[in-house]
Design a protein around this motif. Structure first.
Motif, PDB file in Angstrom:
ATOM      1  N   ASN A 149       0.855  -1.190   0.000  1.00  0.00           N
ATOM      2  CA  ASN A 149       0.000   0.000   0.000  1.00  0.00           C
ATOM      3  C   ASN A 149       0.886   1.233   0.000  1.00  0.00           C
ATOM      4  O   ASN A 149       2.111   1.132  -0.041  1.00  0.00           O
ATOM      5  CB  ASN A 149      -0.956  -0.020   1.204  1.00  0.00           C
ATOM      6  CG  ASN A 149      -0.210   0.007   2.520  1.00  0.00           C
ATOM      7  OD1 ASN A 149       0.293   1.054   2.934  1.00  0.00           O
ATOM      8  ND2 ASN A 149      -0.115  -1.136   3.197  1.00  0.00           N
ATOM      9  N   SER A 150       0.284   2.405   0.064  1.00  0.00           N
ATOM     10  CA  SER A 150       1.050   3.646  -0.065  1.00  0.00           C
ATOM     11  C   SER A 150       1.592   4.157   1.269  1.00  0.00           C
ATOM     12  O   SER A 150       2.212   5.218   1.309  1.00  0.00           O
ATOM     13  CB  SER A 150       0.193   4.725  -0.727  1.00  0.00           C
ATOM     14  OG  SER A 150      -1.027   4.893  -0.031  1.00  0.00           O
ATOM     15  N   ASN A 151       1.361   3.438   2.365  1.00  0.00           N
ATOM     16  CA  ASN A 151       1.902   3.788   3.688  1.00  0.00           C
ATOM     17  C   ASN A 151       1.410   5.146   4.200  1.00  0.00           C
ATOM     18  O   ASN A 151       2.081   5.791   5.011  1.00  0.00           O
ATOM     19  CB  ASN A 151       3.435   3.754   3.677  1.00  0.00           C
ATOM     20  CG  ASN A 151       3.986   2.344   3.745  1.00  0.00           C
ATOM     21  OD1 ASN A 151       3.575   1.548   4.585  1.00  0.00           O
ATOM     22  ND2 ASN A 151       4.894   2.012   2.841  1.00  0.00           N
ATOM     23  N   VAL A 152       0.229   5.550   3.767  1.00  0.00           N
ATOM     24  CA  VAL A 152      -0.349   6.812   4.233  1.00  0.00           C
ATOM     25  C   VAL A 152      -1.094   6.586   5.546  1.00  0.00           C
ATOM     26  O   VAL A 152      -1.852   5.614   5.686  1.00  0.00           O
ATOM     27  CB  VAL A 152      -1.312   7.391   3.177  1.00  0.00           C
ATOM     28  CG1 VAL A 152      -2.075   8.600   3.734  1.00  0.00           C
ATOM     29  CG2 VAL A 152      -0.546   7.784   1.929  1.00  0.00           C
ATOM     30  N   VAL A 153      -0.877   7.478   6.497  1.00  0.00           N
ATOM     31  CA  VAL A 153      -1.665   7.502   7.731  1.00  0.00           C
ATOM     32  C   VAL A 153      -2.814   8.470   7.481  1.00  0.00           C
ATOM     33  O   VAL A 153      -2.631   9.687   7.426  1.00  0.00           O
ATOM     34  CB  VAL A 153      -0.818   7.953   8.933  1.00  0.00           C
ATOM     35  CG1 VAL A 153      -1.673   7.965  10.199  1.00  0.00           C
ATOM     36  CG2 VAL A 153       0.378   7.039   9.110  1.00  0.00           C
ATOM     37  N   HIS A 154      -4.007   7.913   7.288  1.00  0.00           N
ATOM     38  CA  HIS A 154      -5.155   8.710   6.854  1.00  0.00           C
ATOM     39  C   HIS A 154      -5.744   9.535   7.995  1.00  0.00           C
ATOM     40  O   HIS A 154      -5.679   9.145   9.164  1.00  0.00           O
ATOM     41  CB  HIS A 154      -6.231   7.794   6.268  1.00  0.00           C
ATOM     42  CG  HIS A 154      -5.811   7.147   4.982  1.00  0.00           C
ATOM     43  ND1 HIS A 154      -5.806   7.825   3.793  1.00  0.00           N
ATOM     44  CD2 HIS A 154      -5.370   5.894   4.714  1.00  0.00           C
ATOM     45  CE1 HIS A 154      -5.390   7.018   2.824  1.00  0.00           C
ATOM     46  NE2 HIS A 154      -5.110   5.835   3.360  1.00  0.00           N
ATOM     47  N   SER A 155      -6.352  10.649   7.621  1.00  0.00           N
ATOM     48  CA  SER A 155      -6.933  11.566   8.608  1.00  0.00           C
ATOM     49  C   SER A 155      -8.332  11.160   9.045  1.00  0.00           C
ATOM     50  O   SER A 155      -8.806  11.587  10.094  1.00  0.00           O
ATOM     51  CB  SER A 155      -6.990  12.977   8.022  1.00  0.00           C
ATOM     52  OG  SER A 155      -7.855  13.007   6.892  1.00  0.00           O
ATOM     53  N   GLY A 163      -5.238   7.361  13.761  1.00  0.00           N
ATOM     54  CA  GLY A 163      -4.109   7.982  13.096  1.00  0.00           C
ATOM     55  C   GLY A 163      -3.240   8.757  14.074  1.00  0.00           C
ATOM     56  O   GLY A 163      -2.003   8.689  14.027  1.00  0.00           O
ATOM     57  N   ARG A 164      -3.885   9.495  14.954  1.00  0.00           N
ATOM     58  CA  ARG A 164      -3.127  10.258  15.951  1.00  0.00           C
ATOM     59  C   ARG A 164      -2.427   9.319  16.934  1.00  0.00           C
ATOM     60  O   ARG A 164      -1.276   9.553  17.317  1.00  0.00           O
ATOM     61  CB  ARG A 164      -4.072  11.202  16.685  1.00  0.00           C
ATOM     62  CG  ARG A 164      -4.641  12.292  15.771  1.00  0.00           C
ATOM     63  CD  ARG A 164      -5.802  13.029  16.403  1.00  0.00           C
ATOM     64  NE  ARG A 164      -6.326  14.039  15.475  1.00  0.00           N
ATOM     65  CZ  ARG A 164      -7.511  14.642  15.604  1.00  0.00           C
ATOM     66  NH1 ARG A 164      -8.288  14.333  16.643  1.00  0.00           N
ATOM     67  NH2 ARG A 164      -7.903  15.546  14.735  1.00  0.00           N
ATOM     68  N   GLU A 165      -3.120   8.260  17.311  1.00  0.00           N
ATOM     69  CA  GLU A 165      -2.522   7.291  18.231  1.00  0.00           C
ATOM     70  C   GLU A 165      -1.337   6.583  17.581  1.00  0.00           C
ATOM     71  O   GLU A 165      -0.306   6.316  18.231  1.00  0.00           O
ATOM     72  CB  GLU A 165      -3.584   6.283  18.663  1.00  0.00           C
ATOM     73  CG  GLU A 165      -3.126   5.346  19.761  1.00  0.00           C
ATOM     74  CD  GLU A 165      -4.208   4.361  20.171  1.00  0.00           C
ATOM     75  OE1 GLU A 165      -3.929   3.571  21.084  1.00  0.00           O
ATOM     76  OE2 GLU A 165      -5.310   4.370  19.570  1.00  0.00           O
ATOM     77  N   LEU A 166      -1.474   6.285  16.301  1.00  0.00           N
ATOM     78  CA  LEU A 166      -0.398   5.598  15.588  1.00  0.00           C
ATOM     79  C   LEU A 166       0.854   6.475  15.514  1.00  0.00           C
ATOM     80  O   LEU A 166       1.983   5.979  15.654  1.00  0.00           O
ATOM     81  CB  LEU A 166      -0.857   5.214  14.182  1.00  0.00           C
ATOM     82  CG  LEU A 166       0.021   4.212  13.449  1.00  0.00           C
ATOM     83  CD1 LEU A 166      -0.056   2.846  14.100  1.00  0.00           C
ATOM     84  CD2 LEU A 166      -0.392   4.115  11.981  1.00  0.00           C
ATOM     85  N   ALA A 167       0.659   7.778  15.307  1.00  0.00           N
ATOM     86  CA  ALA A 167       1.805   8.685  15.289  1.00  0.00           C
ATOM     87  C   ALA A 167       2.546   8.637  16.626  1.00  0.00           C
ATOM     88  O   ALA A 167       3.790   8.598  16.667  1.00  0.00           O
ATOM     89  CB  ALA A 167       1.345  10.106  14.984  1.00  0.00           C
ATOM     90  N   GLY A 168       1.792   8.613  17.730  1.00  0.00           N
ATOM     91  CA  GLY A 168       2.409   8.514  19.044  1.00  0.00           C
ATOM     92  C   GLY A 168       3.111   7.186  19.254  1.00  0.00           C
ATOM     93  O   GLY A 168       4.197   7.128  19.849  1.00  0.00           O
TER      94      GLY A 168
END
Length: 398
Positions: A49-55, A73-78
């Motif tokens: 896949n394109s490895n995008v963290v979607h909003s 998405g926010r949790e994944l960033a953390g």
């Protein structure tokens, strides 16, 4: 009955591994075995896949996709920051290239605000602030978007979960008893109290092996990607998307600058002739017959044949694909598009031909099934894992 583990998870993609991780967090000491038919983890949707963290911009308010993507998405960033995994906050543009797309663009802006996203509406000059080479009449800038490395995240889930991971053995049979399940693979048997089905492209098949009728079938759609040539990589700064068609569950061909500076272009969405049909020549007669034998496949085709005809044409003609890209990025030529690895989306389709638009789960005695988890499932993997783990622990306590 002697048990090898308390919970057996079928599927070593990001959803199955996030479930194992969530189980370990919710119930330390719970014994989990993850079964993956491939010789390594994250070989299919997670790794293609394109490895995008979607909003979460696109998803209907109140849906699981909206809830899990926005928060997930926010949790994944953390999670990435905490564990030293790749993540870059990029933001993205959703670009209207014609006046006819403006009402849909404005509706997306309103939806984004309902989700609490950072949405900025731009005119043509505003687009140039972010992407000087991109052309459009208006756009949205969404700040809550990024890029990451989903296979790396999946492997981190596996390691942190403490689960035993067994690769290289496809599931061939499932026997359910009042006190548990026995899962037979090409290599061995696994005895567990509860089975969790996170098999992605094969989730409907695993459900039926367990004796549960899912009520849907997985229809595979191939997404073909290109990479921009070195000459044109510098034309794109971040992520650029078209305005999606709300009647079709795919986002259209978009431009994604990756963690290494390359730019991926795609995907389209064409019916695959096998569940692992990563090219037109990959045909599995048995799987194709299963797709064609499902009434929902014919009803789906009757409903969306015009859109699919466009997708197929774009797949078979590089010129047509290039023209579509040029609507956003006029400087690109056919020679700038270099083919790279394709992916296949596992899309659940009901008997009446409806594409399931949301994540879908089902339960039966001693089994929990993830029946529909296409994009943005990777973005939402942490909350999805908790949802599935909660269901599995409830089944374990019965």
């Amino acid at each position: 009955m002697r048990y090898d583990c308390e919970v057996v998870v079928v599927g070593g993609g990001i959803v199955g591994l996030s479930t194992a991780y969530a189980l370990s967090r919710a119930e330390p000491g719970v014994s989990v075995i993850v079964l993956e038919k491939e010789p390594a983890l994250a070989r299919h949707q997670t790794g293609r896949n394109s490895n995008v963290v979607h909003s979460g911009l696109y998803y209907k308010p109140g849906s699981l996709k909206a809830q899990y993507a926005v928060g997930g998405g926010r949790e994944l960033a953390g999670f990435c920051r905490e564990h030293g995994l790749p993540y870059r906050a990029t933001g993205k543009l959703v670009v209207a290239t014609t006046g006819e797309e403006l009402p849909r663009l404005h509706a997306l802006a309103q939806r984004g605000r309902e989700h609490g996203l950072a949405v900025r509406e731009l005119g043509a000059l505003g687009i140039a602030e972010y992407e000087p080479q991109v052309r459009g009449v208006a756009a949205l800038h969404i700040g809550d978007t990024g890029i990451t490395d989903y296979p790396a995240i999946a492997h981190a889930y596996a390691k942190l979960s403490g689960a035993e991971v067994r690769t290289g053995g496809a599931v061939t049979a499932i026997a359910r008893r009042p006190d548990g399940v026995t899962v037979t693979t090409a290599l061995a048997e696994v005895r567990a109290k509860v089975l969790v089905n996170c098999a992605g492209l094969y989730s409907d098949r695993i459900a039926r092996l367990a004796g549960d009728e899912p009520g849907v079938r997985i229809i595979p759609f191939r997404g073909e990607y290109f990479e921009l040539s070195e000459r044109t990589t510098g034309l794109v700064n971040g992520l650029v998307y078209p305005v999606p068609d709300p009647l079709f569950p795919f986002l259209g061909v978009h431009l994604t600058k990756d963690l290494h500076g390359g730019v991926h272009v795609g995907p389209n969405a064409v019916p695959a002739l096998a569940r692992e049909g990563y090219r037109w020549g990959a045909v599995n007669p048995r799987e194709l017959a299963g797709t064609l034998g499902w009434p929902g496949a014919w009803r789906l085709a009757a409903r969306h044949w015009r859109a699919e005809a466009v997708e197929v044409r774009r797949s078979l003609s590089l010129r047509a694909f290039t023209r579509d890209v040029q609507r956003l990025l006029p400087a690109v030529t056919e020679g700038d598009l270099l083919p790279v690895t394709a992916g296949v989306r596992a899309q659940a389709v009901s008997r009446d031909g409806t594409l399931l638009d949301d994540f879908a789960f089902a339960e039966a005695p001693r089994t929990v099934h993830v029946l529909n988890a296409p994009s943005p499932a990777a973005t939402a993997s942490l909350p999805i894992g908790r949802e599935v783990a909660t269901r599995a622990l409830t089944a374990l306590a019965r």
